[in-house]
Design a protein around this motif. Sequence first.
Motif, PDB file in Angstrom:
ATOM      1  N   THR A 129      39.218  51.944  17.923  1.00  0.00           N
ATOM      2  CA  THR A 129      38.456  52.718  16.947  1.00  0.00           C
ATOM      3  C   THR A 129      37.248  51.912  16.489  1.00  0.00           C
ATOM      4  O   THR A 129      37.136  50.713  16.776  1.00  0.00           O
ATOM      5  CB  THR A 129      39.291  53.065  15.698  1.00  0.00           C
ATOM      6  N   VAL A 130      36.349  52.573  15.754  1.00  0.00           N
ATOM      7  CA  VAL A 130      35.206  51.869  15.159  1.00  0.00           C
ATOM      8  C   VAL A 130      35.390  51.742  13.655  1.00  0.00           C
ATOM      9  O   VAL A 130      34.429  51.518  12.909  1.00  0.00           O
ATOM     10  CB  VAL A 130      33.880  52.576  15.498  1.00  0.00           C
ATOM     11  N   GLY A 131      36.635  51.861  13.213  1.00  0.00           N
ATOM     12  CA  GLY A 131      36.970  51.567  11.828  1.00  0.00           C
ATOM     13  C   GLY A 131      36.648  52.686  10.860  1.00  0.00           C
ATOM     14  O   GLY A 131      36.592  53.870  11.202  1.00  0.00           O
TER      15      GLY A 131
ATOM     16  N   GLU B 223      43.243  61.415   9.763  1.00  0.00           N
ATOM     17  CA  GLU B 223      43.500  61.608   8.338  1.00  0.00           C
ATOM     18  C   GLU B 223      43.442  60.293   7.584  1.00  0.00           C
ATOM     19  O   GLU B 223      43.163  60.267   6.383  1.00  0.00           O
ATOM     20  CB  GLU B 223      44.869  62.274   8.147  1.00  0.00           C
ATOM     21  N   ASP B 224      43.708  59.181   8.276  1.00  0.00           N
ATOM     22  CA  ASP B 224      43.652  57.867   7.635  1.00  0.00           C
ATOM     23  C   ASP B 224      42.245  57.299   7.589  1.00  0.00           C
ATOM     24  O   ASP B 224      42.034  56.167   7.135  1.00  0.00           O
ATOM     25  CB  ASP B 224      44.583  56.880   8.350  1.00  0.00           C
ATOM     26  N   GLY B 225      41.244  58.052   8.087  1.00  0.00           N
ATOM     27  CA  GLY B 225      39.847  57.626   7.993  1.00  0.00           C
ATOM     28  C   GLY B 225      39.324  56.853   9.168  1.00  0.00           C
ATOM     29  O   GLY B 225      38.112  56.585   9.235  1.00  0.00           O
TER      30      GLY B 225
ATOM     31  N   ARG C  68      39.491  44.279   4.881  1.00  0.00           N
ATOM     32  CA  ARG C  68      40.243  44.750   3.706  1.00  0.00           C
ATOM     33  C   ARG C  68      40.913  46.107   3.939  1.00  0.00           C
ATOM     34  O   ARG C  68      41.847  46.474   3.230  1.00  0.00           O
ATOM     35  CB  ARG C  68      39.321  44.839   2.488  1.00  0.00           C
ATOM     36  N   LEU C  69      40.417  46.868   4.925  1.00  0.00           N
ATOM     37  CA  LEU C  69      40.982  48.184   5.211  1.00  0.00           C
ATOM     38  C   LEU C  69      41.873  48.185   6.444  1.00  0.00           C
ATOM     39  O   LEU C  69      42.484  49.200   6.768  1.00  0.00           O
ATOM     40  CB  LEU C  69      39.858  49.214   5.392  1.00  0.00           C
TER      41      LEU C  69
ATOM     42  N   PRO D  40      38.823  70.133  12.099  1.00  0.00           N
ATOM     43  CA  PRO D  40      39.986  69.500  11.458  1.00  0.00           C
ATOM     44  C   PRO D  40      40.143  68.042  11.893  1.00  0.00           C
ATOM     45  O   PRO D  40      39.657  67.635  12.951  1.00  0.00           O
ATOM     46  CB  PRO D  40      41.163  70.353  11.955  1.00  0.00           C
ATOM     47  N   HIS D  41      40.853  67.264  11.064  1.00  0.00           N
ATOM     48  CA  HIS D  41      41.130  65.868  11.398  1.00  0.00           C
ATOM     49  C   HIS D  41      41.787  65.777  12.774  1.00  0.00           C
ATOM     50  O   HIS D  41      42.690  66.543  13.101  1.00  0.00           O
ATOM     51  CB  HIS D  41      42.066  65.237  10.365  1.00  0.00           C
ATOM     52  N   GLY D  42      41.288  64.833  13.574  1.00  0.00           N
ATOM     53  CA  GLY D  42      41.857  64.604  14.890  1.00  0.00           C
ATOM     54  C   GLY D  42      41.249  65.436  15.991  1.00  0.00           C
ATOM     55  O   GLY D  42      41.483  65.162  17.178  1.00  0.00           O
ATOM     56  N   GLU D  43      40.435  66.429  15.634  1.00  0.00           N
ATOM     57  CA  GLU D  43      39.834  67.291  16.658  1.00  0.00           C
ATOM     58  C   GLU D  43      38.507  66.701  17.125  1.00  0.00           C
ATOM     59  O   GLU D  43      37.753  66.121  16.331  1.00  0.00           O
ATOM     60  CB  GLU D  43      39.616  68.698  16.105  1.00  0.00           C
ATOM     61  N   LEU D  44      38.220  66.864  18.403  1.00  0.00           N
ATOM     62  CA  LEU D  44      37.003  66.298  18.984  1.00  0.00           C
ATOM     63  C   LEU D  44      35.780  67.105  18.580  1.00  0.00           C
ATOM     64  O   LEU D  44      35.802  68.333  18.557  1.00  0.00           O
ATOM     65  CB  LEU D  44      37.120  66.263  20.508  1.00  0.00           C
TER      66      LEU D  44
END
Length: 513
Positions: free
Chosen positions: A332-334, A401-403, A325-326, A357-361
């Motif tokens: 990725t692991v969703g 950012e999209d989760g 549904r997403l 921050p988003h995207g940072e390791l």
Amino acid sequence: MTLSLAAVLAEPAWRQPDKTAVIQGAERLTYSELWAQARGQAAAIRELGVQPGDRVALMSPNVTDFPRSYYAILAAGAVVVPIHMLLTPEEISYILRDSGAKLLIAHCIRAEDAVKAAALAETPVRLVGPVPDGAVLPKLAEDVARVEPLTTYTSRQAEDPAVVIYTSGTTGKPKGAVLTNLNMVMNATVNGFDALNTVREDVSLGCLPLFHIFGQTVSMNTNFRLGATVVFQPRFEPDEAIDLMLEHGVNTFHGVPQMYLALVQAGKARRAAGKPLPKLKIAVSGGAALPAAVLEAFNETFDAQIMEGYGLSETSPTATVNQPRLGARAGTVGHTIWGVEVEVARAEVEEAIEFVPHGELGEIVVRGHNVFAGYLGNPEATAAVMVDGWFRTGDLGTKGEDGFVTIVDRKKDMVLRGGFNVYPREVEETLLRHPAIRDVAVIGIPDEVHGEEVCACVILDEGAALTAEELIEWSKEHLAKYKYPRRIEFVSEFPLGPSMKVLKRELRDRFAG
């Protein structure tokens, strides 16, 4: 609040009593039959002196004896301590002593070792399965015959322990992760009703070892929570697995990367021979990182998309998964499952949680209904991983950012070469693109000049020819200068743990000299 994991089997037993719950070989059991047999064993367990809250160890392969005894222990109000089938008597006895198990229930195929381990730990033992007639062995069936089944399961609290899962012990003695009734019931419920869109008409192949949390929760408990059917395969073998899928109309498969790799090889051979392949509604991968090359090959061979997920024994296990549904995204692991938070924290800061921050390791951290109650009798180990209410997984990854969550590697597996971080998974993904390579595991080995050197342990495809020098030259074209492996070791197989993960520590020990 009262809540018992036993309800996962009790509910479908009265809602759909005649629905087939399990198939294993020639044996078929409906939900009402399986629950009645579990209640019979539960009464016998209570007569043996097991009280609510006591721990009972269970050692069985993927046969009907596992769910029968698993839910019997829960119905008696006790706590299940699964033991994997490959342990030595000494290793089994360690778990019996460490868990304080009041009873060991073991399948008869491990009768000799179970009896020896129980004697070492001074723990009573009862055997299940087809014990040979005339054998002077303690059989649980004899205890069951002397008592009336329990009417229903013993009431428990949501935060009471339900299962204690022992880690594989790759870094010392195994630790017992305590999972509560709430942990286990919620993970099965959210997996089935929300994340994976499972329905009662589905048929799943249960080939993941049930003593491991992935098989236990996703293959067994999730399907029982929904009233679906599980076809057990006692020991995974790819051709037999495909036969079982075709015979029983299996449309759901849960596996680890090694299983998918084996299915691709078997599926290609079958397709080349003009033989049919099963039609899968959904395939779920977990337990270890799934290489993109394997995902693509499986999709092409079986015309089915793999939904990769992520979790650990300490998270019951599911924390994230690619959800229909997403939307799904390869590599990725969703997204997180309902009621669970997954974030990324600074790996170098251990005493507090500092988000990046988003995207940072950074290090993956988890909070929610799936996080365990701690390590049994080991508050120091618990405190080391639980910080500000978050569980520190030891895995490195990112969150967009999209989760979507991406796992890069284990912190402990990262190779530090000449001051540069090399992530084995990235190197493995690249090397698996080589047409001669079937599987690869990348490790770091000590090096006097660079601190650590990148070493690739390689399994070649059958009939393929490739030298170390050729692979190194190929790697130079596809990887940065500091990433490509300077050392290649060809092997015929990898050492695998009970959940079919590659034991990289053993590879490091073997090739570090």
